[in-house]
Enzyme design. Structure first.
Site, PDB file in Angstrom:
ATOM      1  CE  LYS A 123      -3.964  -2.375   1.854  1.00 13.93           C
ATOM      2  NZ  LYS A 123      -4.908  -2.735   2.888  1.00 13.93           N
ATOM      3  CD  GLN A 150      -4.037  -4.563   5.888  1.00  8.43           C
ATOM      4  OE1 GLN A 150      -4.068  -3.519   5.248  1.00  8.43           O
ATOM      5  NE2 GLN A 150      -4.447  -5.701   5.377  1.00  8.43           N
ATOM      6  CG  ASP A 152     -10.132   0.019   4.055  1.00 13.64           C
ATOM      7  OD1 ASP A 152      -9.782  -0.496   2.973  1.00 13.64           O
ATOM      8  OD2 ASP A 152      -9.459  -0.064   5.104  1.00 13.64           O
TER       9      ASP A 152
END
Ligand code: GUN
Length: 279
Positions: free
Chosen positions: A49, A93, A116
């Site tokens: 990422k 995460q 997200d």
């Protein structure tokens, strides 16, 4: 012989567009990436990422926290990042260590920085079709379909898996694209018959080689979202490629199919967050 859907190539093409867009912005988009603990798979995802950000000119900050981090400490960091001017997106995460309530953490990120698209406000917006951010993995799948001119309109779309991260939002995006959508899961009766009806089959169940050739209609489009590590260390998807590929018209390999798209969609969301802030 199926046409292989090349997620790496599509991802690179999309990243070129993102890079160009970023280069024209007055303020660089910024992403904060938080990792709690030392899960090796999560460490790889987080590293990729950050590399993805660098590749398109997005500023990134990383917070690698020890597994013992308390929920209060994590929430305090999110509070700080929620108001940090140069940060437009916050990514925590998952999965988190067991002592941390994932829902509380997701809810703590302000929806404007929720790249997200896991916050209930953003989930609700996906439901109505009036969304700012699309969840990265399902958005990546839709992007692949678009690149290969596969239009879900009027097609039987079967999603295997009902997670909040992939299955549920994937079904919604296929519905928005006018597909006729069925969601299958561990309690579905006669899964094989459901899968055999699919023109487009998206599999995100987390079980290695779960979908076999006898479950797939001749000419179906098969998208494999699974990433499983076999005993020999090799990666494999949720679809048994060897038996399914001869029947499919299009198929994603693992690795190199749906996987590479996910981070690219995260980058897209981060740019969108900065744009929505007026940067
Ligand atoms: N873990 C597995 N997939 C994801 C994802 O898309 N976002 C985050 N934050 N964690 C994940």
């Amino acid at each position: 012989m199926a046409i292989l859907i090349d997620g790496k190539a599509v991802s690179l093409a999309e990243r070129e567009l993102i890079k160009e867009q970023v280069s024209k912005m007055a303020v660089k988009p910024g992403l904060a990436v938080i990792l709690v603990g030392e899960d090796p798979a999560s460490q790889v995802y987080v590293k990729n990422k950050k590399l993805g950000c660098a590749a398109v000119g997005i500023y990134s900050e990383s917070y690698d926290l020890p597994a013992e981090t308390t929920q209060e400490e994590l929430l305090a960091l999110i509070e700080k990042l929620n108001v940090k001017e140069d940060i437009h997106g916050i990514l925590v995460q998952l999965p988190l260590p067991k002592h941390i309530d994932e829902t509380a953490v997701i809810n703590a990120i302000i929806p404007e920085k929720d790249v997200d698209a896991f916050h209930p406000v953003n989930v609700g917006k996906i439901m109505t079709g009036d969304y700012d951010f699309l969840p990265c993995t399902p958005a990546g799948v839709m992007c692949l379909l678009k690149h290969y001119n596969i239009d879900p309109a009027g097609k039987e779309c079967v999603v295997v898996g009902r997670s909040n991260i992939v299955g549920k939002p994937q079904a919604m995006l296929l519905l928005h694209a006018n597909g006729t959508v069925t969601i299958c899961h561990s309690r579905t009766k006669d899964l094989k018959a459901k899968c055999l009806a699919a023109d487009i089959l998206v599999v995100a169940i987390g079980k290695a080689d779960f979908i076999t050739g006898d479950m797939v209609k001749e000419g179906a489009v098969v998208i494999d979202v699974g990433i499983n590590r076999k005993a020999d260390g090799k990666l494999t998807g949720d679809v048994d490629f060897a038996s399914v590929e001869p029947k499919a018209s299009y198929i994603t390999p693992v690795p190199g199919g749906a996987g590479p798209m996910t981070i690219t969609m995260l980058l897209k969301n981060t740019v969108k967050a900065a744009e929505l802030k007026g940067e």
